[in-house]
Design an enzyme around this catalytic site. Structure first.
Site, PDB file in Angstrom:
ATOM      1  N   GLN A 118       0.852  -1.192   0.000  1.00 54.03           N
ATOM      2  CA  GLN A 118       0.000   0.000   0.000  1.00 54.03           C
ATOM      3  C   GLN A 118       0.886   1.239   0.000  1.00 54.03           C
ATOM      4  O   GLN A 118       1.238   1.769   1.050  1.00 54.03           O
ATOM      5  CB  GLN A 118      -0.926   0.003   1.218  1.00 54.03           C
ATOM      6  CG  GLN A 118      -1.756   1.260   1.318  1.00 54.03           C
ATOM      7  CD  GLN A 118      -3.215   0.988   1.369  1.00 54.03           C
ATOM      8  OE1 GLN A 118      -3.646  -0.109   1.666  1.00 54.03           O
ATOM      9  NE2 GLN A 118      -4.003   1.988   1.076  1.00 54.03           N
ATOM     10  N   PHE A 119       1.233   1.713  -1.200  1.00 50.13           N
ATOM     11  CA  PHE A 119       2.143   2.847  -1.288  1.00 50.13           C
ATOM     12  C   PHE A 119       1.547   4.119  -0.718  1.00 50.13           C
ATOM     13  O   PHE A 119       2.275   5.018  -0.300  1.00 50.13           O
ATOM     14  CB  PHE A 119       2.623   3.056  -2.735  1.00 50.13           C
ATOM     15  CG  PHE A 119       1.691   3.867  -3.590  1.00 50.13           C
ATOM     16  CD1 PHE A 119       1.920   5.213  -3.782  1.00 50.13           C
ATOM     17  CD2 PHE A 119       0.604   3.275  -4.217  1.00 50.13           C
ATOM     18  CE1 PHE A 119       1.073   5.964  -4.579  1.00 50.13           C
ATOM     19  CE2 PHE A 119      -0.241   4.013  -5.015  1.00 50.13           C
ATOM     20  CZ  PHE A 119      -0.008   5.359  -5.196  1.00 50.13           C
ATOM     21  N   THR A 120       0.222   4.226  -0.637  1.00 50.88           N
ATOM     22  CA  THR A 120      -0.389   5.452  -0.126  1.00 50.88           C
ATOM     23  C   THR A 120      -0.077   5.693   1.348  1.00 50.88           C
ATOM     24  O   THR A 120      -0.236   6.808   1.831  1.00 50.88           O
ATOM     25  CB  THR A 120      -1.913   5.462  -0.351  1.00 50.88           C
ATOM     26  OG1 THR A 120      -2.483   4.336   0.304  1.00 50.88           O
ATOM     27  CG2 THR A 120      -2.246   5.438  -1.834  1.00 50.88           C
TER      28      THR A 120
END
Length: 147
Positions: free
Chosen positions: A78-80
């Protein structure tokens, strides 16, 4: 590296309306990789995660870790999580690792989890896929782990 962990009764990942993975009691781990992260960072975070005591003991106190309850692990990239939201009304992702490096460290983290824990009890999402995650958060209990 950051891990948003949620104690779950169950969780699953679907891709293109088909179930990709599923766990029962354990942890859903949303994993963010920063541009300064490396294998050492991943190892430290994994050890913290595996030993983090957030499951109830016989006295209903958070004294047990994932290994002590023989729980399952669902790891989803989850890069966010690496977003900088301190300014403006749009997140900045300048602290997130480049996709190829993030995927490499995500896979390293997953492989280390399988090596350090029961590989059959570790499930994943699919890196960079459009995923739908369903979960029953137990508690709810949610923590952000960082190293």
């Amino acid at each position: 590296m950051k891990a948003l962990i949620q104690r779950v009764r169950e969780a699953s990942v679907s891709i293109d309306a088909a179930q990709f993975s599923h766990i029962n009691q354990g942890l859903l781990v949303l994993l963010g990789v920063g541009h300064d992260d490396n294998e050492k960072t991943a190892d430290l975070l994994l050890q913290k995660l595996l030993h983090y005591r957030i499951f109830a003991d016989a006295n209903d106190k958070m004294n047990l870790n994932l290994q002590q309850i023989d729980g399952e692990l669902l790891i989803v990239s989850q890069f966010t999580l690496m977003a900088d939201t301190s300014k403006g009304r749009r997140p900045s992702f300048t602290t997130a690792a480049e996709p190829s490096r993030a995927e490499q460290l995500y896979q390293y983290f997953v492989n280390q989890a399988k090596a350090c824990y029961h590989s059959e009890r570790v499930q994943t999402g699919q890196f960079a896929a459009d995923m739908q995650i369903s979960l029953v958060n137990d508690g709810p209990v949610t923590f952000m782990l960082e190293v």
